[in-house]
Design a protein around this motif. Structure first.
Motif, PDB file in Angstrom:
ATOM      1  N   LYS A 501       0.836  -1.207   0.000  1.00 33.17           N
ATOM      2  CA  LYS A 501       0.000   0.000   0.000  1.00 33.17           C
ATOM      3  C   LYS A 501       0.871   1.258   0.000  1.00 33.17           C
ATOM      4  N   LYS A 502       1.853   1.270   0.891  1.00 32.26           N
ATOM      5  CA  LYS A 502       2.741   2.436   0.989  1.00 32.26           C
ATOM      6  C   LYS A 502       3.512   2.651  -0.307  1.00 32.26           C
ATOM      7  N   ASP A 503       3.901   1.551  -0.953  1.00 25.18           N
ATOM      8  CA  ASP A 503       4.654   1.643  -2.194  1.00 25.18           C
ATOM      9  C   ASP A 503       3.814   2.286  -3.297  1.00 25.18           C
ATOM     10  N   VAL A 504       2.538   1.876  -3.388  1.00 24.31           N
ATOM     11  CA  VAL A 504       1.635   2.449  -4.392  1.00 24.31           C
ATOM     12  C   VAL A 504       1.375   3.924  -4.098  1.00 24.31           C
ATOM     13  N   ILE A 505       1.156   4.247  -2.821  1.00 25.61           N
ATOM     14  CA  ILE A 505       0.909   5.645  -2.445  1.00 25.61           C
ATOM     15  C   ILE A 505       2.108   6.519  -2.790  1.00 25.61           C
ATOM     16  N   GLU A 506       3.296   6.031  -2.506  1.00 25.44           N
ATOM     17  CA  GLU A 506       4.489   6.812  -2.812  1.00 25.44           C
ATOM     18  C   GLU A 506       4.680   7.005  -4.312  1.00 25.44           C
ATOM     19  N   LEU A 507       4.336   5.975  -5.095  1.00 22.48           N
ATOM     20  CA  LEU A 507       4.394   6.106  -6.554  1.00 22.48           C
ATOM     21  C   LEU A 507       3.523   7.270  -7.014  1.00 22.48           C
ATOM     22  N   CYS A 508       2.309   7.326  -6.470  1.00 21.72           N
ATOM     23  CA  CYS A 508       1.378   8.385  -6.874  1.00 21.72           C
ATOM     24  C   CYS A 508       1.815   9.750  -6.347  1.00 21.72           C
ATOM     25  N   ARG A 509       2.331   9.796  -5.137  1.00 16.50           N
ATOM     26  CA  ARG A 509       2.788  11.082  -4.583  1.00 16.50           C
ATOM     27  C   ARG A 509       3.945  11.652  -5.400  1.00 16.50           C
ATOM     28  N   LEU A 512       2.038  12.437  -9.174  1.00 12.40           N
ATOM     29  CA  LEU A 512       0.840  13.260  -9.271  1.00 12.40           C
ATOM     30  C   LEU A 512       0.967  14.484  -8.374  1.00 12.40           C
ATOM     31  N   SER A 513      -0.057  15.334  -8.431  1.00 12.96           N
ATOM     32  CA  SER A 513      -0.083  16.496  -7.548  1.00 12.96           C
ATOM     33  C   SER A 513      -0.256  16.053  -6.094  1.00 12.96           C
ATOM     34  N   LYS A 514       0.084  16.949  -5.172  1.00 14.11           N
ATOM     35  CA  LYS A 514       0.044  16.581  -3.759  1.00 14.11           C
ATOM     36  C   LYS A 514      -1.356  16.260  -3.250  1.00 14.11           C
ATOM     37  N   HIS A 515      -2.374  16.754  -3.943  1.00  8.64           N
ATOM     38  CA  HIS A 515      -3.738  16.582  -3.445  1.00  8.64           C
ATOM     39  C   HIS A 515      -4.447  15.354  -4.006  1.00  8.64           C
ATOM     40  N   ASN A 516      -3.898  14.685  -5.038  1.00  7.93           N
ATOM     41  CA  ASN A 516      -4.707  13.641  -5.678  1.00  7.93           C
ATOM     42  C   ASN A 516      -4.112  12.238  -5.622  1.00  7.93           C
ATOM     43  N   TYR A 517      -3.255  11.979  -4.649  1.00 12.42           N
ATOM     44  CA  TYR A 517      -2.802  10.598  -4.456  1.00 12.42           C
ATOM     45  C   TYR A 517      -3.804   9.865  -3.554  1.00 12.42           C
ATOM     46  N   PRO A 518      -3.887   8.542  -3.642  1.00 10.59           N
ATOM     47  CA  PRO A 518      -4.839   7.804  -2.787  1.00 10.59           C
ATOM     48  C   PRO A 518      -4.395   7.811  -1.328  1.00 10.59           C
ATOM     49  N   ARG A 519      -5.297   8.194  -0.443  1.00  7.99           N
ATOM     50  CA  ARG A 519      -4.986   8.199   0.983  1.00  7.99           C
ATOM     51  C   ARG A 519      -5.435   6.911   1.659  1.00  7.99           C
ATOM     52  N   GLU A 520      -6.269   6.143   0.941  1.00  8.87           N
ATOM     53  CA  GLU A 520      -6.662   4.823   1.425  1.00  8.87           C
ATOM     54  C   GLU A 520      -6.629   3.845   0.263  1.00  8.87           C
ATOM     55  N   ILE A 521      -6.272   2.583   0.554  1.00  7.85           N
ATOM     56  CA  ILE A 521      -6.235   1.532  -0.468  1.00  7.85           C
ATOM     57  C   ILE A 521      -6.855   0.255   0.097  1.00  7.85           C
ATOM     58  N   ASP A 522      -7.732  -0.345  -0.664  1.00  9.58           N
ATOM     59  CA  ASP A 522      -8.251  -1.683  -0.355  1.00  9.58           C
ATOM     60  C   ASP A 522      -7.845  -2.621  -1.482  1.00  9.58           C
ATOM     61  N   PHE A 523      -7.357  -3.812  -1.127  1.00  9.04           N
ATOM     62  CA  PHE A 523      -7.081  -4.853  -2.127  1.00  9.04           C
ATOM     63  C   PHE A 523      -8.305  -5.759  -2.220  1.00  9.04           C
ATOM     64  N   ILE A 524      -8.811  -5.979  -3.437  1.00  8.15           N
ATOM     65  CA  ILE A 524      -9.993  -6.812  -3.639  1.00  8.15           C
ATOM     66  C   ILE A 524      -9.725  -7.824  -4.755  1.00  8.15           C
ATOM     67  N   LYS A 525     -10.552  -8.873  -4.809  1.00  9.31           N
ATOM     68  CA  LYS A 525     -10.338  -9.933  -5.790  1.00  9.31           C
ATOM     69  C   LYS A 525     -10.740  -9.510  -7.193  1.00  9.31           C
ATOM     70  N   GLU A 526     -11.815  -8.732  -7.304  1.00  8.00           N
ATOM     71  CA  GLU A 526     -12.243  -8.253  -8.617  1.00  8.00           C
ATOM     72  C   GLU A 526     -13.036  -6.974  -8.462  1.00  8.00           C
ATOM     73  N   LEU A 527     -13.035  -6.162  -9.524  1.00  6.40           N
ATOM     74  CA  LEU A 527     -13.783  -4.913  -9.530  1.00  6.40           C
ATOM     75  C   LEU A 527     -15.218  -5.170  -9.977  1.00  6.40           C
ATOM     76  N   PRO A 528     -16.194  -4.498  -9.374  1.00  5.28           N
ATOM     77  CA  PRO A 528     -17.571  -4.627  -9.885  1.00  5.28           C
ATOM     78  C   PRO A 528     -17.682  -3.964 -11.242  1.00  5.28           C
ATOM     79  N   LYS A 529     -18.310  -4.648 -12.176  1.00 12.44           N
ATOM     80  CA  LYS A 529     -18.415  -4.119 -13.539  1.00 12.44           C
ATOM     81  C   LYS A 529     -19.823  -4.321 -14.072  1.00 12.44           C
TER      82      LYS A 529
END
Length: 542
Positions: A501-509, A512-529
């Motif tokens: 999670k921290k690795d993904v957040i740091e990638l985005c920080r 991307l701009s300081k205001h639009n990185y993810p502040r929360e992350i959930d890992f799930i098996k599949e996305l609803p579509k």
């Protein structure tokens, strides 16, 4: 030809006059456009049917003309007449194409039903459309026992029925019906204004809306097929899109056939290896699909790509934005980029990456010839370059749809400034005239006064090697109004962890701009579509 000249010189009447050798203004039918102009050569191939074990059957345009004549005559023999609605619940098989083309020939209205729909969704569409018949196969009919009383009120035509039908519904055998029918041309007069389709779009704030579509719709999507799918006469084209939806039925289905291409009808479910095997077996060089399919191919890794080494002339995508990381991967592995496109069922495919110009990362291209596009801001003013606004399309005589079934006032309210259809999708335009999709109005995140489009954040997250798919939404927050929350599906051989999670957040920080990185992350098996493969962010917001 340069894009600017093509776009500014385009005239609908001249375009159609060049394609059709009859007076299409007085007499027109989608089936006529698809079949009649392609049956002069009796050996010209219309369909390559790839069956469950990947063996292939071939149908010529002459075969289809005869079969669709028979089906159209059969519908009339059952007492159905011009204007009657005929619901269709079939998988990707040749009978599907015989059904909707034959329905159109008879002057009747095709009501496509996606095979992933449940009984209640199917019942709603049959009742709302007042369908007089249902065409289905045995496996789908077996799922409809809970609505058997409804089916007793209409004609039910079954492809490959079982000898002892376990259903309580009285049915007619599709094959027997075809065998016994006359293959003579019908004398049913239709014009571009006659209703051809009733397609139900997803309802986010109410029940699904029936979008009314006339025979004129094929004219609407032909510029897209010619200029953005780059269809060539007699080529084999694989549009992996279900004909239960407008894109698979018209844009990547009937329109390429009308231009003389042969369609690949792929019956099995989609997986990467069968995709590679089919591409290699049939030597397919022009392919289109929704982003979900392209992401699945990328996620399968380099081993299959190196094993089969496919080479493409043209690749394209539509349905929702395609991540630049996926485009780069395909260009690296196969030497061909994927050209992303944008459209909406009520209007047409309206923005695309024409082969006349280069691709810009993250852009869905420029307006397609025949359509005028502008962006309208929250303040009601037209947007300047780089400003985010709602995609609006100027009304013309060749919109795919001309209304909503029984909801004319709702359709009229979709227009702004008198004659501009507001799609509800947000985008911005750069100084070179390229459009960049931001998201649905409801999907845009408002955090600390900033408007954040989910697509930009998702594009960054998916570049992490652990990520197969992702979606971001706004989560209510007392301090910021909303924060960016990401839902991530991991690639094989990766495990969810706080460190990841921290690795993904740091990638985005970092990117991307300081205001639009993810502040929360959930890992799930599949996305609803949705059943057409679009990510349902509203379900993630709950």
């Amino acid at each position: 030809m340069q894009y600017e000249k093509l776009y500014h010189d385009f005239k609908w009447d001249d375009f159609c006059d060049e394609l059709f050798d009859w007076d299409w203004r007085k007499q027109f039918n989608i089936a006529q456009a698809v079949l009649d102009r392609n049956t002069k050569d009796p050996k010209k191939i219309a369909l390559y049917h790839v069956k469950q074990k990947l063996d292939v059957n071939v149908f010529t345009f002459g075969d289809l003309r005869s079969l669709t004549n028979k089906f159209a005559n059969a519908l009339q023999s059952l007492g159905l007449k011009k204007g009657d609605r005929v619901a269709r619940l079939l998988p990707r098989i040749p009978e599907t194409y015989v059904s909707f083309l034959g329905t159109w020939k008879s002057g009747m209205v095709d009501v496509p039903l996606y095979t992933a729909f449940g009984p209640d969704a199917i019942a709603y569409r049959i009742q709302d459309s007042e369908a007089k018949a249902l065409i289905t196969d045995q496996s789908n009919l077996d799922r409809l026992t809970s609505i058997s009383d409804l089916l007793k009120e209409i004609q039910v035509i079954v492809v490959n029925p079982e000898s002892e039908n376990p259903s309580e519904t009285t049915t007619t055998d599709f094959g027997k019906l075809i065998k016994e029918a006359d293959d003579a041309d019908l004398e049913v007069e239709t014009t571009t204004d006659d209703l051809a389709l009733l397609v139900y779009t997803s309802g986010t704030t109410g029940p699904p809306k029936g979008t009314t579509i006339s025979h004129n719709a094929i004219l609407s999507v032909l510029p897209y097929a010619k200029y953005c799918l780059d269809i060539h006469e007699n080529e084999m084209f694989w549009g992996f899109a279900d004909p239960g939806w407008v894109y698979g039925l018209l844009s990547a289905g009937s329109a390429p056939m009308a231009l003389g291409a042969a369609l690949v009808v792929f019956e099995p479910g989609f997986d990467a290896e069968s995709w590679y095997q089919t591409i290699a077996k049939l030597k397919i060089t022009n392919f289109t699909a929704a982003p979900t399919a392209f992401r699945a191919i990328m996620a399968s890794g380099k081993a299959l790509a190196e094993k089969y080494k496919p080479r493409f002339r043209y690749l394209s995508s539509a349905g929702e934005p395609l991540n630049p990381e996926v485009i780069r991967w395909f260009e690296s592995e196969f030497g061909t980029p994927i050209r992303d496109m944008y459209g909406i069922s009520e209007v047409s495919m309206v923005i695309g990456n024409n082969p006349c110009f280069g691709i810009k990362s993250g852009s869905c291209g420029k307006p397609i010839p025949g359509f005028t596009v502008k962006l309208k801001g929250e303040n009601g003013c037209d947007c300047k370059d780089a400003e985010i606004g709602s995609i609006c399309v100027k009304q013309n005589d060749h919109f795919i749809s001309n209304g909503y079934w029984g909801l004319e006032e709702k359709y009229r309210k979709s227009f702004v400034d008198d004659n501009w259809f507001d799609t509800g999708d947000l985008a911005y335009r750069d100084e070179d005239g390229y459009y960049f999709f931001v998201g649905r109005k409801d999907d845009v995140i408002s955090s600390s006064g900033y408007r954040i489009g989910p697509f930009e954040v998702e594009n960054c997250i998916i570049e992490h090697p652990a990520v197969a798919e992702c979606a971001v939404v706004g989560k209510p927050d007392t301090l910021r109004g909303e924060i960016v929350k990401a839902f991530i599906v991991l690639n094989k051989n990766y495990t969810a962890s706080e460190a990841l999670k921290k690795d993904v957040i740091e990638l985005c920080r970092d990117r991307l701009s300081k205001h639009n990185y993810p502040r929360e992350i959930d890992f799930i098996k599949e996305l609803p579509k949705t059943s057409s493969g679009k990510i349902q962010r509203r379900k993630l917001r709950k």
